[in-house]
Write a protein that holds these residues in place. Sequence first.
Motif, PDB file in Angstrom:
ATOM      1  N   GLY A 131       0.820  -1.200   0.000  1.00  8.25           N
ATOM      2  CA  GLY A 131       0.000   0.000   0.000  1.00  8.25           C
ATOM      3  C   GLY A 131       0.855   1.250   0.000  1.00  8.25           C
ATOM      4  O   GLY A 131       2.019   1.236  -0.372  1.00  8.25           O
ATOM      5  N   LEU A 132       0.279   2.341   0.449  1.00  4.38           N
ATOM      6  CA  LEU A 132       0.939   3.630   0.378  1.00  4.38           C
ATOM      7  C   LEU A 132       1.284   4.140   1.770  1.00  4.38           C
ATOM      8  O   LEU A 132       0.503   4.025   2.697  1.00  4.38           O
ATOM      9  N   SER A 133       2.447   4.721   1.906  1.00  7.70           N
ATOM     10  CA  SER A 133       2.803   5.380   3.153  1.00  7.70           C
ATOM     11  C   SER A 133       1.975   6.645   3.277  1.00  7.70           C
ATOM     12  O   SER A 133       1.942   7.458   2.351  1.00  7.70           O
ATOM     13  N   PRO A 134       1.270   6.846   4.392  1.00  8.75           N
ATOM     14  CA  PRO A 134       0.368   7.998   4.501  1.00  8.75           C
ATOM     15  C   PRO A 134       1.052   9.342   4.399  1.00  8.75           C
ATOM     16  O   PRO A 134       0.426  10.324   4.026  1.00  8.75           O
ATOM     17  N   ARG A 135       2.321   9.409   4.747  1.00  3.46           N
ATOM     18  CA  ARG A 135       3.031  10.699   4.705  1.00  3.46           C
ATOM     19  C   ARG A 135       4.020  10.756   3.545  1.00  3.46           C
ATOM     20  O   ARG A 135       4.832  11.652   3.465  1.00  3.46           O
ATOM     21  N   GLY A 136       3.933   9.777   2.636  1.00  9.41           N
ATOM     22  CA  GLY A 136       4.686   9.849   1.402  1.00  9.41           C
ATOM     23  C   GLY A 136       6.010   9.130   1.384  1.00  9.41           C
ATOM     24  O   GLY A 136       6.518   8.805   0.323  1.00  9.41           O
ATOM     25  N   SER A 137       6.631   8.883   2.551  1.00 10.48           N
ATOM     26  CA  SER A 137       7.908   8.199   2.584  1.00 10.48           C
ATOM     27  C   SER A 137       8.092   7.536   3.933  1.00 10.48           C
ATOM     28  O   SER A 137       7.436   7.898   4.904  1.00 10.48           O
ATOM     29  N   CYS A 138       8.990   6.555   3.970  1.00 10.08           N
ATOM     30  CA  CYS A 138       9.250   5.827   5.208  1.00 10.08           C
ATOM     31  C   CYS A 138      10.504   6.365   5.888  1.00 10.08           C
ATOM     32  O   CYS A 138      11.386   6.942   5.239  1.00 10.08           O
ATOM     33  N   ALA A 139      10.578   6.152   7.186  1.00  9.51           N
ATOM     34  CA  ALA A 139      11.775   6.539   7.924  1.00  9.51           C
ATOM     35  C   ALA A 139      12.975   5.733   7.434  1.00  9.51           C
ATOM     36  O   ALA A 139      12.845   4.557   7.057  1.00  9.51           O
ATOM     37  N   THR A 140      14.135   6.346   7.430  1.00  8.19           N
ATOM     38  CA  THR A 140      15.365   5.646   7.068  1.00  8.19           C
ATOM     39  C   THR A 140      16.145   5.210   8.297  1.00  8.19           C
ATOM     40  O   THR A 140      17.072   4.418   8.203  1.00  8.19           O
ATOM     41  N   GLN A 141      15.771   5.740   9.458  1.00  4.97           N
ATOM     42  CA  GLN A 141      16.381   5.355  10.728  1.00  4.97           C
ATOM     43  C   GLN A 141      15.375   5.592  11.843  1.00  4.97           C
ATOM     44  O   GLN A 141      14.715   6.626  11.892  1.00  4.97           O
ATOM     45  N   ALA A 142      15.247   4.617  12.727  1.00  2.00           N
ATOM     46  CA  ALA A 142      14.301   4.734  13.829  1.00  2.00           C
ATOM     47  C   ALA A 142      14.799   5.758  14.843  1.00  2.00           C
ATOM     48  O   ALA A 142      15.979   5.799  15.179  1.00  2.00           O
ATOM     49  N   ALA A 143      13.887   6.585  15.333  1.00  2.00           N
ATOM     50  CA  ALA A 143      14.222   7.608  16.320  1.00  2.00           C
ATOM     51  C   ALA A 143      13.897   7.121  17.723  1.00  2.00           C
ATOM     52  O   ALA A 143      12.854   6.507  17.954  1.00  2.00           O
ATOM     53  N   ASP A 144      14.798   7.391  18.655  1.00  4.50           N
ATOM     54  CA  ASP A 144      14.569   7.059  20.059  1.00  4.50           C
ATOM     55  C   ASP A 144      13.597   8.090  20.644  1.00  4.50           C
ATOM     56  O   ASP A 144      13.889   9.284  20.686  1.00  4.50           O
ATOM     57  N   ALA A 145      12.422   7.610  21.096  1.00  3.05           N
ATOM     58  CA  ALA A 145      11.384   8.509  21.601  1.00  3.05           C
ATOM     59  C   ALA A 145      11.449   8.702  23.109  1.00  3.05           C
ATOM     60  O   ALA A 145      10.506   9.257  23.696  1.00  3.05           O
ATOM     61  N   THR A 146      12.558   8.300  23.723  1.00  2.00           N
ATOM     62  CA  THR A 146      12.663   8.381  25.187  1.00  2.00           C
ATOM     63  C   THR A 146      12.398   9.781  25.702  1.00  2.00           C
ATOM     64  O   THR A 146      11.760   9.970  26.748  1.00  2.00           O
ATOM     65  N   ASN A 147      12.869  10.778  24.979  1.00  4.65           N
ATOM     66  CA  ASN A 147      12.745  12.159  25.449  1.00  4.65           C
ATOM     67  C   ASN A 147      11.651  12.942  24.728  1.00  4.65           C
ATOM     68  O   ASN A 147      11.672  14.180  24.742  1.00  4.65           O
ATOM     69  N   ASP A 148      10.706  12.241  24.109  1.00  2.00           N
ATOM     70  CA  ASP A 148       9.617  12.951  23.433  1.00  2.00           C
ATOM     71  C   ASP A 148       8.918  13.905  24.397  1.00  2.00           C
ATOM     72  O   ASP A 148       8.699  15.070  24.091  1.00  2.00           O
ATOM     73  N   GLY A 149       8.550  13.379  25.564  1.00  2.00           N
ATOM     74  CA  GLY A 149       7.819  14.199  26.516  1.00  2.00           C
ATOM     75  C   GLY A 149       6.423  14.530  26.012  1.00  2.00           C
ATOM     76  O   GLY A 149       6.125  14.416  24.820  1.00  2.00           O
ATOM     77  N   ASP A 150       5.557  14.937  26.913  1.00  2.78           N
ATOM     78  CA  ASP A 150       4.185  15.275  26.560  1.00  2.78           C
ATOM     79  C   ASP A 150       4.064  16.784  26.450  1.00  2.78           C
ATOM     80  O   ASP A 150       4.045  17.499  27.453  1.00  2.78           O
ATOM     81  N   GLN A 151       3.972  17.263  25.215  1.00  2.00           N
ATOM     82  CA  GLN A 151       3.839  18.691  24.963  1.00  2.00           C
ATOM     83  C   GLN A 151       2.385  19.086  24.704  1.00  2.00           C
ATOM     84  O   GLN A 151       2.115  20.200  24.260  1.00  2.00           O
ATOM     85  N   GLY A 152       1.473  18.145  24.954  1.00  2.00           N
ATOM     86  CA  GLY A 152       0.063  18.429  24.785  1.00  2.00           C
ATOM     87  C   GLY A 152      -0.507  18.097  23.423  1.00  2.00           C
ATOM     88  O   GLY A 152      -1.697  18.310  23.188  1.00  2.00           O
TER      89      GLY A 152
END
Length: 235
Positions: free
Chosen positions: A32-53
Amino acid sequence: MLRSLFTLTNLLLSTAVALPSGIIRSSHLSGGLSPRGSCATQAADATNDGDQGGAGVQLSNGGSGTRSYFVYENSCDSIPLKYVTVDAGKSKFVALPALFQGRIVRGTDANLDGQPHLLGTWLEIGLDGTGKGYGDVSLIRGCDGAVTLATDDGTGVSTGFDDPSVLADAPDGVFELGSDGSKVIEATEGLLSVVVDAVRDYLASKLGYDKAYIDDYHGNPVICSSNERFKATFY
């Protein structure tokens, strides 16, 4: 014929179907199709995402040991968009980008090896661009344990299941080995969405069709969050 939130049959792998909500369904069988047009090339560590609302999921580890969770966009099965590790009894917020459509799954370091890892319980999330988010729990690609999902918009709407016996009581004939060598209940559908009756019937006997997608032909356990925010617990 009902379809899980992000499912098309294998015959429609290269197309997308628009729902009234604006969600785009993709396939449990990948493609199928990627909803945002392209796939990530490297996974990002979300440890420090934090809740910004903003949009996202508060992930809680309801298990007894530290676990890692991986966020995949639809049709981007080889490289996760994000990952996060959560200690037992703790939780972390994972922010989701605009128009995100995909899944969150349990995993290990093997999920970062550049290969698809589809087997397991899928927590499916879709953001429609109007401020609403939709979510469900799907066992169509397998079951490696229980997951519950609730909206975080004050309504208290929830879906999923927390019964550990679904995995513990499963007969030997419905198991496969996961990437970490653990037993996982196998997928309920094969190519062309052909149902594997023994697996589907076992899960239906334990859960019915109201708590999770067990196949593409019964139930509609999708919930809507009016602010694109959810809370999820992996058991």
